[in-house]
Design a protein around this motif. Structure first.
Motif, PDB file in Angstrom:
ATOM      1  N   TRP A 158       0.833  -1.200   0.000  1.00  0.00           N
ATOM      2  CA  TRP A 158       0.000   0.000   0.000  1.00  0.00           C
ATOM      3  C   TRP A 158       0.872   1.255   0.000  1.00  0.00           C
ATOM      4  CZ3 TRP A 158      -0.497   3.384   4.327  1.00  0.00           C
ATOM      5  CH2 TRP A 158      -1.430   4.407   4.139  1.00  0.00           C
ATOM      6  N   ILE A 159       1.876   1.291   0.892  1.00  0.00           N
ATOM      7  CA  ILE A 159       2.786   2.451   0.966  1.00  0.00           C
ATOM      8  C   ILE A 159       3.509   2.649  -0.366  1.00  0.00           C
ATOM      9  CG2 ILE A 159       4.962   3.254   1.995  1.00  0.00           C
ATOM     10  CD1 ILE A 159       3.266   3.605   4.197  1.00  0.00           C
ATOM     11  N   ALA A 160       4.017   1.550  -0.944  1.00  0.00           N
ATOM     12  CA  ALA A 160       4.710   1.642  -2.229  1.00  0.00           C
ATOM     13  C   ALA A 160       3.765   2.139  -3.320  1.00  0.00           C
ATOM     14  CB  ALA A 160       5.297   0.289  -2.611  1.00  0.00           C
ATOM     15  N   GLY A 161       2.501   1.694  -3.254  1.00  0.00           N
ATOM     16  CA  GLY A 161       1.508   2.131  -4.230  1.00  0.00           C
ATOM     17  C   GLY A 161       1.194   3.616  -4.152  1.00  0.00           C
ATOM     18  N   LEU A 162       1.467   4.210  -2.999  1.00  0.00           N
ATOM     19  CA  LEU A 162       1.300   5.660  -2.856  1.00  0.00           C
ATOM     20  C   LEU A 162       2.483   6.424  -3.448  1.00  0.00           C
ATOM     21  CD1 LEU A 162      -0.020   5.920   0.824  1.00  0.00           C
ATOM     22  CD2 LEU A 162      -1.353   6.118  -1.293  1.00  0.00           C
ATOM     23  N   GLY A 163       3.503   5.687  -3.884  1.00  0.00           N
ATOM     24  CA  GLY A 163       4.696   6.320  -4.436  1.00  0.00           C
ATOM     25  C   GLY A 163       5.726   6.679  -3.379  1.00  0.00           C
ATOM     26  N   LEU A 164       5.581   6.110  -2.183  1.00  0.00           N
ATOM     27  CA  LEU A 164       6.514   6.397  -1.100  1.00  0.00           C
ATOM     28  C   LEU A 164       7.524   5.265  -0.973  1.00  0.00           C
ATOM     29  CD1 LEU A 164       3.964   7.703   1.525  1.00  0.00           C
ATOM     30  CD2 LEU A 164       5.406   9.040  -0.002  1.00  0.00           C
ATOM     31  N   ASP A 165       8.757   5.617  -0.717  1.00  0.00           N
ATOM     32  CA  ASP A 165       9.854   4.666  -0.588  1.00  0.00           C
ATOM     33  C   ASP A 165      10.195   4.531   0.897  1.00  0.00           C
ATOM     34  OD1 ASP A 165      12.323   3.366  -0.486  1.00  0.00           O
ATOM     35  OD2 ASP A 165      13.186   4.524  -2.130  1.00  0.00           O
ATOM     36  N   GLN A 166       9.851   3.375   1.486  1.00  0.00           N
ATOM     37  CA  GLN A 166      10.096   3.192   2.917  1.00  0.00           C
ATOM     38  C   GLN A 166      11.578   3.256   3.260  1.00  0.00           C
ATOM     39  OE1 GLN A 166       7.549   0.627   5.446  1.00  0.00           O
ATOM     40  NE2 GLN A 166       6.872  -0.219   3.481  1.00  0.00           N
ATOM     41  N   GLU A 167      12.424   2.800   2.353  1.00  0.00           N
ATOM     42  CA  GLU A 167      13.863   2.867   2.624  1.00  0.00           C
ATOM     43  C   GLU A 167      14.334   4.321   2.646  1.00  0.00           C
ATOM     44  OE1 GLU A 167      17.815   1.555   3.423  1.00  0.00           O
ATOM     45  OE2 GLU A 167      15.806   0.832   3.853  1.00  0.00           O
ATOM     46  N   ALA A 168      13.823   5.144   1.742  1.00  0.00           N
ATOM     47  CA  ALA A 168      14.175   6.569   1.748  1.00  0.00           C
ATOM     48  C   ALA A 168      13.660   7.237   3.021  1.00  0.00           C
ATOM     49  CB  ALA A 168      13.612   7.266   0.507  1.00  0.00           C
ATOM     50  N   LEU A 169      12.449   6.865   3.447  1.00  0.00           N
ATOM     51  CA  LEU A 169      11.918   7.413   4.701  1.00  0.00           C
ATOM     52  C   LEU A 169      12.806   7.005   5.881  1.00  0.00           C
ATOM     53  CD1 LEU A 169       8.085   6.799   4.216  1.00  0.00           C
ATOM     54  CD2 LEU A 169       9.243   9.014   4.275  1.00  0.00           C
ATOM     55  N   ARG A 170      13.247   5.732   5.871  1.00  0.00           N
ATOM     56  CA  ARG A 170      14.126   5.250   6.950  1.00  0.00           C
ATOM     57  C   ARG A 170      15.442   6.025   6.970  1.00  0.00           C
ATOM     58  NH1 ARG A 170      18.422   2.236   7.938  1.00  0.00           N
ATOM     59  NH2 ARG A 170      18.745   1.703   5.762  1.00  0.00           N
ATOM     60  N   LEU A 171      16.015   6.210   5.799  1.00  0.00           N
ATOM     61  CA  LEU A 171      17.276   6.951   5.716  1.00  0.00           C
ATOM     62  C   LEU A 171      17.102   8.405   6.141  1.00  0.00           C
ATOM     63  CD1 LEU A 171      18.728   5.444   2.421  1.00  0.00           C
ATOM     64  CD2 LEU A 171      19.491   4.995   4.777  1.00  0.00           C
ATOM     65  N   ALA A 172      15.890   8.941   5.959  1.00  0.00           N
ATOM     66  CA  ALA A 172      15.588  10.309   6.385  1.00  0.00           C
ATOM     67  C   ALA A 172      15.232  10.371   7.874  1.00  0.00           C
ATOM     68  CB  ALA A 172      14.451  10.884   5.539  1.00  0.00           C
ATOM     69  N   GLY A 173      15.150   9.192   8.522  1.00  0.00           N
ATOM     70  CA  GLY A 173      14.939   9.185   9.969  1.00  0.00           C
ATOM     71  C   GLY A 173      13.566   8.759  10.444  1.00  0.00           C
TER      72      GLY A 173
END
Length: 139
Positions: free
Chosen positions: A38-53
């Motif tokens: 679902w998150i990926a389908g929104l166009g969000l990258d969980q790994e990028a969010l993790r790297l951003a904190g």
């Protein structure tokens, strides 16, 4: 209510117990995959969010096991975002085989910042969610 996000899941032998029935804890894996997809389908990258904190953790989960799934079944995981507040997002999830509901869960996610403490949900996620997911008086 938002349109559910759908993720097909094939039940493999490794998902089952000796009787060929899906082991109860694997439903939690199935719904985790549903949330990630679902998150990926929104166009969000969980790994990028993790790297951003920012990471997400399950704070609370209430589950009901209604009927068994079996080896070879093709299941559908439905994910619907709900109430959105500060660091929390509530979601409803179901696992179905055809029209039969096998498993339901109410899940509360919390966003955690770099120190492991709750942090406001990322604006990128907030911007993607439908207005009905917003709590009254929340931005």
């Amino acid at each position: 209510m938002s349109t559910p996000h759908l993720l097909p899941v094939q039940v493999w032998y490794e998902d089952t117990d000796m009787g060929g029935i899906v082991y109860y804890a694997n439903y939690l894996k199935f719904i985790e995959r549903g949330r990630s997809d679902w998150i990926a389908g929104l166009g969000l990258d969980q790994e990028a969010l993790r790297l951003a904190g920012t990471v997400f953790a399950v704070r609370r989960l209430e589950a009901d096991y209604l009927a068994p799934a079996r080896f070879g079944d093709v299941l559908r995981v439905e994910t619907v975002p709900g109430l959105l507040r500060g660091a929390r997002l509530e979601m409803a999830q179901r696992v179905l085989r055809d029209d039969t509901v096998l498993f339901t869960a109410q899940v509360t996610l919390v966003a955690l910042g770099p120190t492991g403490r709750p942090a406001r949900l990322p604006d990128a996620l907030r911007g993607q969610l439908a207005p009905q997911a917003q709590a009254p008086g929340q931005d």
